[in-house]
Scaffold this motif. Structure first.
Motif, PDB file in Angstrom:
ATOM      1  N   ASP A  26       0.981  -1.445  -0.130  1.00 61.13           N
ATOM      2  CA  ASP A  26       0.181  -0.548  -0.137  1.00 61.13           C
ATOM      3  C   ASP A  26       0.799   1.303   0.056  1.00 61.13           C
ATOM      4  O   ASP A  26       0.793   1.903   0.415  1.00 61.13           O
ATOM      5  CB  ASP A  26      -0.470  -0.325   1.271  1.00 61.13           C
ATOM      6  CG  ASP A  26      -1.925  -1.057   1.778  1.00 61.13           C
ATOM      7  OD1 ASP A  26      -3.154  -0.779   1.015  1.00 61.13           O
ATOM      8  OD2 ASP A  26      -1.649  -2.250   1.407  1.00 61.13           O
ATOM      9  N   LYS A  27       1.573   1.550  -0.911  1.00 62.45           N
ATOM     10  CA  LYS A  27       2.489   2.590  -1.226  1.00 62.45           C
ATOM     11  C   LYS A  27       1.590   4.080  -0.729  1.00 62.45           C
ATOM     12  O   LYS A  27       2.835   4.961  -0.526  1.00 62.45           O
ATOM     13  CB  LYS A  27       3.057   2.468  -2.725  1.00 62.45           C
ATOM     14  CG  LYS A  27       4.406   1.097  -2.648  1.00 62.45           C
ATOM     15  CD  LYS A  27       4.398   0.972  -1.747  1.00 62.45           C
ATOM     16  CE  LYS A  27       5.878  -0.919  -2.143  1.00 62.45           C
ATOM     17  NZ  LYS A  27       6.748  -1.281  -1.367  1.00 62.45           N
ATOM     18  N   GLU A  28       0.499   4.156  -1.777  1.00 66.82           N
ATOM     19  CA  GLU A  28       0.283   5.849  -1.022  1.00 66.82           C
ATOM     20  C   GLU A  28       0.037   6.371   0.182  1.00 66.82           C
ATOM     21  O   GLU A  28       0.179   6.561   0.852  1.00 66.82           O
ATOM     22  CB  GLU A  28      -0.869   5.970  -2.029  1.00 66.82           C
ATOM     23  CG  GLU A  28      -0.660   5.567  -3.868  1.00 66.82           C
ATOM     24  CD  GLU A  28      -2.053   5.955  -4.250  1.00 66.82           C
ATOM     25  OE1 GLU A  28      -3.354   6.035  -3.654  1.00 66.82           O
ATOM     26  OE2 GLU A  28      -2.194   5.868  -5.446  1.00 66.82           O
ATOM     27  N   VAL A  29      -0.706   4.821   0.625  1.00 66.23           N
ATOM     28  CA  VAL A  29      -0.945   4.753   2.576  1.00 66.23           C
ATOM     29  C   VAL A  29       0.677   4.954   3.357  1.00 66.23           C
ATOM     30  O   VAL A  29       1.347   6.259   3.669  1.00 66.23           O
ATOM     31  CB  VAL A  29      -1.685   3.446   3.057  1.00 66.23           C
ATOM     32  CG1 VAL A  29      -1.533   4.018   4.580  1.00 66.23           C
ATOM     33  CG2 VAL A  29      -2.957   4.498   2.242  1.00 66.23           C
ATOM     34  N   LEU A  30       1.753   4.171   2.730  1.00 61.96           N
ATOM     35  CA  LEU A  30       3.212   4.066   3.769  1.00 61.96           C
ATOM     36  C   LEU A  30       4.290   5.571   2.742  1.00 61.96           C
ATOM     37  O   LEU A  30       4.763   5.942   4.193  1.00 61.96           O
ATOM     38  CB  LEU A  30       3.740   2.932   3.278  1.00 61.96           C
ATOM     39  CG  LEU A  30       3.189   2.107   3.399  1.00 61.96           C
ATOM     40  CD1 LEU A  30       4.373   0.769   3.365  1.00 61.96           C
ATOM     41  CD2 LEU A  30       2.904   1.062   4.277  1.00 61.96           C
ATOM     42  N   ASP A  31       3.872   6.137   2.282  1.00 65.83           N
ATOM     43  CA  ASP A  31       4.481   7.228   1.875  1.00 65.83           C
ATOM     44  C   ASP A  31       3.572   8.591   3.200  1.00 65.83           C
ATOM     45  O   ASP A  31       4.443   9.652   3.017  1.00 65.83           O
ATOM     46  CB  ASP A  31       4.156   7.775   0.048  1.00 65.83           C
ATOM     47  CG  ASP A  31       5.206   7.221  -0.338  1.00 65.83           C
ATOM     48  OD1 ASP A  31       5.595   6.195  -0.583  1.00 65.83           O
ATOM     49  OD2 ASP A  31       4.070   7.018  -1.749  1.00 65.83           O
ATOM     50  N   LYS A  32       2.571   8.261   3.728  1.00 67.36           N
ATOM     51  CA  LYS A  32       2.120   9.782   4.317  1.00 67.36           C
ATOM     52  C   LYS A  32       2.932   9.425   5.017  1.00 67.36           C
ATOM     53  O   LYS A  32       2.706  10.452   6.586  1.00 67.36           O
ATOM     54  CB  LYS A  32       0.998   9.016   4.582  1.00 67.36           C
ATOM     55  CG  LYS A  32      -0.398   9.829   3.394  1.00 67.36           C
ATOM     56  CD  LYS A  32      -1.694   9.574   3.252  1.00 67.36           C
ATOM     57  CE  LYS A  32      -2.168   9.668   2.421  1.00 67.36           C
ATOM     58  NZ  LYS A  32      -4.054   8.968   2.926  1.00 67.36           N
ATOM     59  N   PHE A  33       4.010   8.576   6.068  1.00 70.20           N
ATOM     60  CA  PHE A  33       4.633   8.366   7.519  1.00 70.20           C
ATOM     61  C   PHE A  33       5.796   8.434   7.018  1.00 70.20           C
ATOM     62  O   PHE A  33       6.587   8.412   6.022  1.00 70.20           O
ATOM     63  CB  PHE A  33       4.300   7.183   7.713  1.00 70.20           C
ATOM     64  CG  PHE A  33       2.486   6.469   7.974  1.00 70.20           C
ATOM     65  CD1 PHE A  33       2.072   6.553   9.548  1.00 70.20           C
ATOM     66  CD2 PHE A  33       2.146   6.091   7.048  1.00 70.20           C
ATOM     67  CE1 PHE A  33       1.037   6.263   9.447  1.00 70.20           C
ATOM     68  CE2 PHE A  33       0.240   5.850   7.771  1.00 70.20           C
ATOM     69  CZ  PHE A  33       0.178   5.982   8.964  1.00 70.20           C
ATOM     70  N   ASN A  34       7.077   8.721   8.568  1.00 73.10           N
ATOM     71  CA  ASN A  34       7.940   8.722   7.800  1.00 73.10           C
ATOM     72  C   ASN A  34       9.158   7.472   7.743  1.00 73.10           C
ATOM     73  O   ASN A  34       8.564   6.098   9.081  1.00 73.10           O
ATOM     74  CB  ASN A  34       8.699   9.004   9.447  1.00 73.10           C
ATOM     75  CG  ASN A  34       7.926  10.866   9.609  1.00 73.10           C
ATOM     76  OD1 ASN A  34       8.622  11.775   8.408  1.00 73.10           O
ATOM     77  ND2 ASN A  34       7.344  11.232  10.373  1.00 73.10           N
ATOM     78  N   GLU A  35      10.116   7.785   7.319  1.00 74.59           N
ATOM     79  CA  GLU A  35      10.465   6.123   6.843  1.00 74.59           C
ATOM     80  C   GLU A  35      10.488   5.533   7.992  1.00 74.59           C
ATOM     81  O   GLU A  35      10.498   4.162   8.628  1.00 74.59           O
ATOM     82  CB  GLU A  35      11.498   6.333   6.181  1.00 74.59           C
ATOM     83  CG  GLU A  35      12.046   4.905   5.762  1.00 74.59           C
ATOM     84  CD  GLU A  35      10.930   3.722   5.108  1.00 74.59           C
ATOM     85  OE1 GLU A  35      10.783   2.591   5.333  1.00 74.59           O
ATOM     86  OE2 GLU A  35      10.403   4.049   4.231  1.00 74.59           O
TER      87      GLU A  35
END
Length: 424
Positions: free
Chosen positions: A121-130
């Motif tokens: 779920d890349k679009e969701v994960l991109d919303k978080f700090n790595e």
């Protein structure tokens, strides 16, 4: 978080009309609209939330989600006390919540078999700090849970009381801490209000004295797991007993009767100068005294000023039940509470913490802002207690209480720590 987190003597299933939540320690009920879904059937999304902070903001957040999803009811169980036991009981009975949270690390790993894998779920994960996402990875690097907020833990002190006692510099060594206690005592001020009734507070306190900055938290745990490091050989561990001696000598007459609420109340209202807690308690402190002048005091652990520790981590992590009957809705709700404007408001204003998600919101919490200075200067370390063996906390917290009551010696407690560290 154990809990600190928590915090509040409250375990309530929230199922009726969505009303504003009460303050800490009150029963709270939220429910939903009576509208039906497109199919005409009302959908209930079951949520388990192991917190009792920012409840008003949480209620507003859930209500807005329901309003934008007619026919959906958000049923929340806020479980600040004994959250692990309550969640495990629900899992054992087959009543697995659609969305639930646990402490990251060892505790979360027990539930990964039930968790949805977010890795694609890349679009969701991109919303978080790595870095925050790292706390939700399994052994194979799959992202099985999503982070809540950064939490910082150490000593918290009352700045006005320190000033009254003539303490102009924060103590950085054990000797300096003792000198500060002597000055506070001479000024008629109770130095410590350690929440020693809470075994999790003592267990988390002890992790400062396990820390070796040359190894970091993960390195310490790895060496303990391999047997290359023993508690009796830790360079700072014996100082935990000196710390507890100070807490007894310069604390209330019955230190083991001080719970988290009394501890925080005494600090906020100027009845004690130092407690051990994290910035998750900001909203509770504010409820006791919004004008309290408080700050973090990195914990002295040795005679070396460089060894002081403020511990920081994205400690709590949220999972979605992969077998949920409403999987897509559960995923949407979790993304909503962690990344939406309403969710970020809950975390930054209601809880007063820095979200694991990327954001530009101003954090309300004075403690979180205070901690950010230490974080930016590289003066923090990770959390050991979230990656320790299961069951370890249940052994060592009571052992430290027994030391404070005089029922166990330092040597016996050290041995108890060692025997309790059993790798699964």
């Amino acid at each position: 978080m154990r809990k600190r987190t928590l915090a509040i003597a409250m375990t309530t299933v929230l199922v009726t009309g969505l009303a504003a939540c009460g303050g800490a320690g009150t029963d709270t009920k939220e429910g939903s609209s009576s509208e039906k879904s497109d199919s005409g059937k009302e959908i209930t999304l079951k949520v388990f939330d192991a917190h009792a902070y920012g409840l008003d903001e949480y209620a507003d957040m859930a209500k807005k989600f329901e309003e934008s999803h007619p026919g959906v009811k958000i049923e929340v169980q806020h479980a600040a006390n004994d959250s692990n036991t309550l969640l495990q009981s629900r899992v054992n009975s087959g009543d697995i919540p659609d969305v639930f949270d646990v402490e990251a690390g060892t505790s979360a790993q027990k539930y990964y078999e039930y968790a949805y894998d977010w890795s694609n779920d890349k679009e969701v994960l991109d919303k978080f700090n790595e870095a925050a996402l790292e706390t939700g990875k399994d052994a194979d690097g799959n992202i099985m849970s999503l982070p809540w907020t950064y939490e910082n833990m150490g000593l918290i002190y009352n700045k006005d009381l320190f000033q009254k006692a003539g303490i102009t510099e924060l103590p950085k060594t054990m000797d300096e801490l003792e000198e500060a206690c002597e000055k506070l005592d001479a000024a008629g001020i109770t130095a410590f209000s350690l929440a020693a009734k809470e075994s999790w507070v003592l267990q988390q306190l002890s992790s400062h004295f396990m820390m070796d900055k040359s190894l970091d938290a993960k390195g310490v745990v790895e060496k303990l797991n391999s047997g290359d490091l023993k508690f009796k050989d830790m360079k700072n561990f014996q100082n935990v007993f000196k710390f507890l001696d100070l807490a007894v000598k310069y604390g209330p007459d019955k230190p083991l009767e001080v719970d988290w609420e009394k501890s925080e109340n005494m600090l906020a209202n100027g009845e004690a100068a130092i407690i051990h807690m994290g910035d998750w308690c900001q909203s509770t402190l504010d409820s006791f005294n919004p004008d309290a002048n408080l700050g973090f005091l990195p914990c002295p652990v040795s005679d070396n000023p460089e060894d002081v520790t403020l511990l920081s981590s994205c400690n709590w992590t949220y999972l979605v039940n992969k077998d949920s009957e409403h999987l897509d809705l559960a995923k949407e709700y979790l993304e909503y509470i962690l990344t939406s404007e309403e969710g970020l408001k809950w975390m930054t204003e209601g809880v007063g913490a820095v979200p694991g998600a990327k954001n530009t919101q101003e954090v309300k919490g004075a403690l979180a802002n205070d901690a950010s200075v230490y974080v930016s200067e590289g003066k923090t370390n990770g959390w050991i207690h979230t990656i320790e063996p299961n069951g370890y906390a249940d052994i060592v917290g009571p052992a430290l209480q027994a030391y404070m009551s005089g029922d166990m010696t330092a040597e016996q407690v050290t041995e108890e720590f060692q025997n309790g560290w059993v790798v699964q």
